[in-house]
Design an enzyme around this catalytic site. Structure first.
Site, PDB file in Angstrom:
ATOM      1  N   TRP A 335     -11.746  69.952 -52.211  1.00 52.27           N
ATOM      2  CA  TRP A 335     -12.611  69.752 -51.049  1.00 52.27           C
ATOM      3  C   TRP A 335     -13.828  68.886 -51.415  1.00 52.27           C
ATOM      4  CZ3 TRP A 335      -9.719  73.983 -52.037  1.00 52.27           C
ATOM      5  CH2 TRP A 335      -8.936  74.500 -51.002  1.00 52.27           C
ATOM      6  N   CYS A 371      -6.113  72.981 -46.369  1.00 48.29           N
ATOM      7  CA  CYS A 371      -5.400  74.088 -45.729  1.00 48.29           C
ATOM      8  C   CYS A 371      -4.145  73.664 -44.989  1.00 48.29           C
ATOM      9  CB  CYS A 371      -6.339  74.873 -44.809  1.00 48.29           C
ATOM     10  SG  CYS A 371      -6.861  73.981 -43.330  1.00 48.29           S
ATOM     11  N   HIS A 430      -8.929  76.441 -39.524  1.00 47.94           N
ATOM     12  CA  HIS A 430      -8.234  76.825 -40.749  1.00 47.94           C
ATOM     13  C   HIS A 430      -6.772  77.027 -40.394  1.00 47.94           C
ATOM     14  CE1 HIS A 430      -7.308  78.259 -44.639  1.00 47.94           C
ATOM     15  NE2 HIS A 430      -7.164  79.523 -44.298  1.00 47.94           N
ATOM     16  N   ASP A 453      -1.307  83.288 -46.032  1.00 46.19           N
ATOM     17  CA  ASP A 453      -2.187  82.136 -46.249  1.00 46.19           C
ATOM     18  C   ASP A 453      -2.123  81.721 -47.713  1.00 46.19           C
ATOM     19  OD1 ASP A 453      -4.128  80.206 -46.168  1.00 46.19           O
ATOM     20  OD2 ASP A 453      -5.682  81.472 -45.285  1.00 46.19           O
ATOM     21  N   TYR A 616     -14.789  70.565 -43.134  1.00 50.45           N
ATOM     22  CA  TYR A 616     -14.102  71.370 -42.122  1.00 50.45           C
ATOM     23  C   TYR A 616     -14.023  72.845 -42.501  1.00 50.45           C
ATOM     24  CZ  TYR A 616      -9.708  72.216 -44.586  1.00 50.45           C
ATOM     25  OH  TYR A 616      -8.767  72.671 -45.461  1.00 50.45           O
TER      26      TYR A 616
END
Length: 784
Positions: A335, A371, A430, A453, A616
């Site tokens: 990220w 993600c 997400h 996830d 984000y």
């Protein structure tokens, strides 16, 4: 924090595309604003395959080599004959070698057009291997050295999976020959006999271990004194079976099975709740090499083969293995905004290249993912293994870091944020996954969709993974049920609690925002490219009695169980409105702030606003503008305040997704009520236009015209198109170069479709200054 999780780095890549197809013919033109079109020479940027490297064991400092999972044919075996036994005496009957029964060959009847693959819904997988679904009969043919006789001959099959097959663990299966097949057990029956050939119909139980099996056939006389063993040159792959009622992944809807198991393309949603963007993703679960890669991931996880019959175990392992955070799994999360030694997360549009690269390099993590990439790859792996799955996007997704089941915002005495305490965050969006299965390990009513996830956020039992968590349990606030239900509940239904520091250093709750998180939870609709809103599956209607009960039920199991003891009165509200599709990249961002007085008395307040550039994930890069707005309201009056962020203030500050957070905070003079609102928004980027040219026919060359216009008043540097279409052409890069301000670039791709049916050509733009630019064209390919 989500923006600080890059802990695994792979060696620098020389190339991004191992195993690329021969270069596609490309025509490239860039038209500057106000100029006529000029043709320029096009080129493709083809890179070499990365050298395979070792894969680090998670619990060791040395490196272990893990062999690739491949469907390789074994050498044609000869029958293995046991040593001769002592000659019989006293007139006992002798059995000559000529009369000894042996297997000459085994035909697994594994062609894609054959009965096995068609009935097991595995005909879409690449290759002619025998790919089966458990809990369902299949057939094989044996050629013997002489006709089989039930009066004198004995025959049985063995299937073995894993490095140490054991009958007690279900990894060494002995399949007897019976006269009548019964459900829920391994059995075989002769259904045809023609000379030396026999056809067997074989049953498998619905809880069989999934994976790669080796087949042997053993023959002997009924006396058992002359055995031969034949090993098949082909392996058998066993998968989960959503078509079998006894399988825990059974899905009782053919349309949903086609969507969530058989569909190899989909849509993934991103952006903000008021500006929902969508991109096409190629899952490619049937593509060449993907099944082998998925089985390799299972081997790489070191999950015992005996545990691979339970989809709960398999999903939990896949959740951990798709990220490379602590087990050298498939994808490195990044990220940071610096993707120079890998591929930018926004540039991916397919799972195929990622999984094939991971497999071909013996488990070297692929760079980089965020993600939606983690989710897309997870969907591919689960569908490939036979578990119904879909990618799900939650807008305004909370990240609870202290198990309070609330999203906490800490302010000082002057209502300024206390940065070092504000560890919780709310991501613009997400993306995770739903997978479908029964949950016999939970109380009744908790089967169905389960949240899983693979994005590394928080550890679960010491490993970066999440789920499967029952969506029904999340909806009801039953956060005491496994796995990781509290974390997912907080993502979709936690309240945002504002705390103010007192002079003595303690904190008091000053405001509770009940609708701050969990909006427009989205997935692709069944049978179409439309967006389906599934928020009601995850939470009751906002402010309903059921929803409040669920929130308060969940909070009692968190680290702040008394947070709801003191309700706060409200008579002034503040919210932010976005007109139309919202601000566009390259122009001033304009929003409206709506303030309402719900009381019969006048009200005054000063609203403080600040806007920050945001990743984000909810991590803020920095504040770029602050304002103060005095507001006076008559009884029952509402006012609209225009708010503007000039292009010049944000043009050099943007990060991935071009997202911002606008924070409003104030206090009503008469009542001391605290006003608080946090709104995220993004700058819309243009789409890539794709126009097919010519007839789409298998084996016949056609073309597609790809057009993109730079929305910025400045030059885009180093623009690259990434083009892929399953059944149309393999993924590759087209180097465009610099694109001037407001200029239009046109690329013409020439390719030869290889598979009939509805296909999608997907193009994404890779450029440091602009992200989330992509396009898709639907192409129906006809048989030649």
């Amino acid at each position: 924090m989500p923006g600080e999780r890059l802990t695994v780095r792979t060696a620098s890549e020389i190339g991004r595309f191992p195993g690329a197809a021969p270069p596609t013919r490309v025509e490239l033109t860039i038209q500057n604003e106000g100029e006529k079109k000029q043709e320029e020479g096009g080129c493709l940027w083809w890179l070499r395959k990365m050298c395979p490297c070792c894969c680090k064991h998670p619990n060791a400092t040395s490196y272990d080599i893990t062999d690739k999972v491949e469907f390789t044919k074994l050498p044609t075996p000869a029958a293995v004959v046991d040593p001769p036994k002592p000659k019989p005496e006293n007139g006992e009957a002798k059995e000559t070698d000529e009369g000894k029964l042996s297997v000459c060959s085994v035909d697994l009847l594994s062609s894609k057009a054959g009965q096995n693959r068609q009935e097991h819904h595995t005909d879409l997988y690449h290759g002619d291997e025998l790919i089966l679904r458990r809990g369902q009969t299949f057939q094989i043919e044996l050629e013997l050295n002489r006709p089989f006789s039930t009066d004198t001959d004995k025959l049985y099959l063995e299937l073995k999976t894993g490095s140490l097959p054991l009958v007690s663990k279900g990894t060494h299966v002995i399949i007897p020959l019976v006269e009548h097949l019964e459900d829920e057990r391994w059995e075989a029956k002769i259904v045809e006999q023609n000379g030396n050939k026999i056809k067997l119909s074989i049953n498998s139980p619905a809880n069989a271990v999934i994976g790669l099996y080796r087949l042997t056939v053993t023959t002997s006389s009924l006396k058992g004194d002359a055995t031969t063993t034949y090993t098949s040159s082909k392996n058998i792959v066993m998968l989960f079976n959503p078509w079998c009622e006894e399988d825990t992944v059974f899905l009782d809807n053919e349309g949903e099975r086609k969507e969530y198991v058989l569909n190899d393309t989909g849509r993934i949603y991103y952006g903000t709740e008021k500006q929902i963007g969508a991109r096409t993703w190629n899952f490619g679960q049937f593509h060449e090499g993907i099944l082998e890669a998925c089985l390799f991931i299972m081997e790489k996880s070191e999950m015992p083969p005996s545990g691979r019959g339970d989809p709960v175990n398999v999903v939990r392992v896949i959740s951990a293995m798709i990220n490379a955070q602590d087990d050298y799994g498939v994808l490195v999360g990044n990220w940071s905004g610096d993707y120079s030694d890998g591929v930018s997360p926004t540039a991916w549009s397919s799972s195929v290249e990622i999984l094939r690269k991971y497999h071909s390099t013996n488990g070297t993590p692929v760079s980089y993912g965020q993600c939606w990439v983690f989710s897309g790859v997870t969907t591919t792996v689960l569908r490939c293994l036979g578990i119904p799955a879909r990618s799900v996007t939650n807008f305004q997704s909370a990240h609870d870091t202290d198990v309070s089941l609330t999203t906490d915002v800490y302010l000082d005495e002057n209502l300024e944020p206390i940065d070092y305490l504000n560890r919780d965050s709310v991501w613009n969006f997400h993306v995770w996954n739903d997978c479908w299965m029964a949950r016999p390990d939970l109380p009744p009513g908790n089967g169905g969709w389960q949240a899983v996830d693979a994005t590394p956020q928080e550890t679960s039992q010491g490993t970066f993974r999440c789920g499967p968590a029952s969506v029904n349990a999340i909806r009801s606030g039953h956060v005491y049920l496994k796995h990781d239900t509290p974390f997912v509940f907080a993502e979709v239904n936690s309240d945002k609690i504002y705390w103010q520091r007192n002079l003595d250093g303690t904190f008091k709750q000053i405001y509770s925002e009940k609708k701050a998180v969990g909006h427009c939870i989205s997935t692709k609709a069944v049978g179409s490219d439309k967006r389906a809103d599934i928020t009601s599956l995850y939470k009751h209607e906002e402010d309903s009695e059921e929803e409040r009960i669920a929130v308060e039920t969940a909070s009692r199991y968190g680290s702040k169980p008394d947070v709801y003891s003191t309700p706060v009165a409200e008579d002034v509200s503040v919210e932010v409105k976005v007109d139309g599709e919202g601000p566009r990249m390259g122009a001033d961002a304009q929003l409206k702030i709506l303030v309402k007085n719900l009381s019969s008395q006048p009200r005054r307040a000063t609203i403080h606003s600040q806007v920050a550039v945001m990743y984000y994930t909810g991590v803020l890069k920095g504040t770029i503008k602050k304002d103060e707005m005095p507001v006076e309201l008559s009884p029952n009056e509402e006012k609209t305040i225009d708010w503007v962020l000039p292009y010049q203030q944000y043009q050099s500050q943007l990060v991935d997704q071009a997202a911002f957070m606008l924070t409003l905070c104030g206090r009503v003079t008469e009542t001391k009520q605290v006003l608080a609102n946090q709104t995220t928004f993004r700058l819309r980027t243009p789409d890539i236009t794709i126009k097919p040219i010519g007839d789409a026919v298998v084996g016949k060359e056609m073309a597609a015209k790809i057009t993109f216009t730079n929305p910025l008043p400045s030059t885009l540097k180093g623009v690259v198109f990434r083009v892929e279409g399953l059944g149309l052409q393999k993924g590759h890069e087209v180097v465009v170069g610099d694109v001037g301000a407001h200029s239009t670039v046109t690329v013409t791709e020439h390719f030869i479709p290889s598979q009939p049916g509805p296909r999608k050509l997907v193009v994404s733009l890779d450029c440091e200054q602009l992200s989330q630019v992509h396009g898709v064209a639907d192409i129906v390919v006809l048989e030649q």
